[in-house]
Every structure is written in C-alpha cells, then in structure tokens.
Design an enzyme around this catalytic site. Sequence first.
Site, PDB file in Angstrom:
ATOM      1  N   PHE A  35       0.802  -1.216   0.000  1.00  0.00           N
ATOM      2  CA  PHE A  35       0.000   0.000   0.000  1.00  0.00           C
ATOM      3  C   PHE A  35       0.838   1.271   0.000  1.00  0.00           C
ATOM      4  O   PHE A  35       0.561   2.211  -0.734  1.00  0.00           O
ATOM      5  CB  PHE A  35      -0.930   0.011   1.223  1.00  0.00           C
ATOM      6  CG  PHE A  35      -2.056  -0.976   1.100  1.00  0.00           C
ATOM      7  CD1 PHE A  35      -3.283  -0.583   0.625  1.00  0.00           C
ATOM      8  CD2 PHE A  35      -1.879  -2.301   1.447  1.00  0.00           C
ATOM      9  CE1 PHE A  35      -4.333  -1.482   0.491  1.00  0.00           C
ATOM     10  CE2 PHE A  35      -2.910  -3.206   1.328  1.00  0.00           C
ATOM     11  CZ  PHE A  35      -4.132  -2.804   0.846  1.00  0.00           C
ATOM     12  N   HIS A 122      -8.647  -8.034   8.266  1.00  0.00           N
ATOM     13  CA  HIS A 122      -9.320  -7.092   7.373  1.00  0.00           C
ATOM     14  C   HIS A 122     -10.249  -7.776   6.374  1.00  0.00           C
ATOM     15  O   HIS A 122     -10.649  -7.168   5.380  1.00  0.00           O
ATOM     16  CB  HIS A 122      -8.280  -6.236   6.637  1.00  0.00           C
ATOM     17  CG  HIS A 122      -7.466  -5.395   7.558  1.00  0.00           C
ATOM     18  ND1 HIS A 122      -6.153  -5.032   7.309  1.00  0.00           N
ATOM     19  CD2 HIS A 122      -7.777  -4.827   8.759  1.00  0.00           C
ATOM     20  CE1 HIS A 122      -5.695  -4.298   8.298  1.00  0.00           C
ATOM     21  NE2 HIS A 122      -6.658  -4.168   9.189  1.00  0.00           N
ATOM     22  N   CYS A 173     -27.191  -8.650  -6.528  1.00  0.00           N
ATOM     23  CA  CYS A 173     -27.555 -10.007  -6.122  1.00  0.00           C
ATOM     24  C   CYS A 173     -28.531 -10.637  -7.110  1.00  0.00           C
ATOM     25  O   CYS A 173     -29.516 -10.022  -7.516  1.00  0.00           O
ATOM     26  CB  CYS A 173     -28.168  -9.958  -4.724  1.00  0.00           C
ATOM     27  SG  CYS A 173     -28.736 -11.559  -4.101  1.00  0.00           S
ATOM     28  N   SER A 215       4.930  -3.017   8.051  1.00  0.00           N
ATOM     29  CA  SER A 215       5.595  -1.843   8.623  1.00  0.00           C
ATOM     30  C   SER A 215       5.039  -1.494   9.990  1.00  0.00           C
ATOM     31  O   SER A 215       5.529  -0.582  10.649  1.00  0.00           O
ATOM     32  CB  SER A 215       5.432  -0.646   7.683  1.00  0.00           C
ATOM     33  OG  SER A 215       4.046  -0.379   7.474  1.00  0.00           O
TER      34      SER A 215
END
Length: 265
Positions: A35, A122, A173, A215
């Site tokens: 990222f 996540h 959907c 990190s």
Amino acid sequence: MSNEWQAVHDVIRSGQRIVFFGGAGTSTESGIPDFRSANGIFAWKDMEFTPEQMLSRSFFDRYPALFYQFYVTKMLYPNAEPNLAHVALAKLEERGQLLAVITQNIDGLHQRAGSKRVLELHGSVQRNYCMNCNQFYTLEELLALSHVSSLDNTQEKLRTESAADGQGEIPYCRQCNGVIKPDVVLYEESLNMDTLEQAVRAIEQADVLIVGGTSLTVQPAASLVQYYKGDRLIVINKSTTSLDRSAAYTVNDSIAAVLGQLVTV
C-alpha cells in the site's frame, strides 16, 4: 547461512506454539503490490479522491460504481499464486508447530497454500455478500457480475454518477437485486471483534512470534503484538519497524526468501 539466519532458524525449529503476524509484504512476491511504498496502491494519485477515501464505507455507499472500478482494477489479483512465505507457514502448521496465521491481507493466499487456521483481520476478497439478503458470492462470481474493465474516464464518471449511472459495474444479487459488498474492512468500519479476540488469544499463547512483511503502521491491527509476553520475537521485514529494537531477532530481508529457506532446511 549467516549466524543471524542460523539463530532464527534454530528458534523456528524449536518452536511449539508459533504465531505469524503478517502484512502486505507477505504477498508482494506473489505480484500483489503493497500500500505505502513508492510503487504501492496508495501512490496512485490520478483522481481528486485519495485511495483511502475511495476505499471508505461512505464512498462505497455514495459512489458504488466508482468504488468497484477502483476495487476491481487495483485491489483484486485473482491470478496471484502463493509464494515461499505462504508455503513455509503452511508447512509449519502441517508439522504441528504453527498455532495461527494472523494476517492484515485480504487475498486468501495463506489458505490457498494450505494453512487452515488463518485469522483475517481485514476480511477477504474471496467472500462477498448481498447487503440485503446476505447471499454469498465467490470472487469469481463477483467479477462476473461487476463487468469492470478499467479506470478510464473516472473523473467524468465521478461527476455524472447517480442512481442511473454505472449500473453495469455494480454487482447486484441474483436473488433479490441488492448490492453486493466485499467482505473486507473498509475505512470507517470496525474490525470483527471475534477475529480480534482470537488473534489476541493466539498471540498470548505463542512461544515464538514471527512478525513479517509489515511496517506495523496500520492500527488497531499493529497493536496486537503487544500481547506477546515471550522472549522470542522475530521481525522479518525489508525496512525497519517500530519493533526492531525490542525484537530478539531482526532480519531486514524478504519474508519469502527468509521463511522459504529457513523452514525447509
């Protein structure tokens, strides 16, 4: 093998309750960008909205078509394969040494490599649900329904998007025509408390904690390492981290290269 690598190898080999805590760097050698590096996903600045804004819940609710353009073209790598780090961790679990993989990644590569107990802080791109009826969709089904090809002309789409625009890019959907949402934690959303609690318990039980490919800047996930009370903390990352000084062992190298060699020898 250097003395430092030999010491890490010996610790991993003797570990009985190893826990791995990993981030984006674990998957970069599978072709998935991280990222925050110079070539990372968040370095993309060709729009008036930042990637952080576009990956927020409020943006998803307001501009679902543009969200899916960014998400599909920048966040999804369906052809990525597990690398040596994923394979090594699966091997440690198969040996009965690895208690859990705790990951900030959403790519599902740990499971594809064979790991069974993976705590995805996540969420995962592999799981998608209708926001109306909760019908489950695989990643392949989501891609088939979204019809996104590129991020071209996104400025114009942003100015014109409304209830009638971009509908071909929003996955609906098949059961109830509700909007499908990826089972990933967006900005402005909370982490799953059950997953967090499982991660805390695993780290508390660990005799060896390996922190790799991260990190340690994303909260609250990064703060989980504070629950480790042992004295065999291993940090493996290409760049320095806030844990380097308190770690028993620090290796500034590729997590795939390190684990790929140390677990197999």
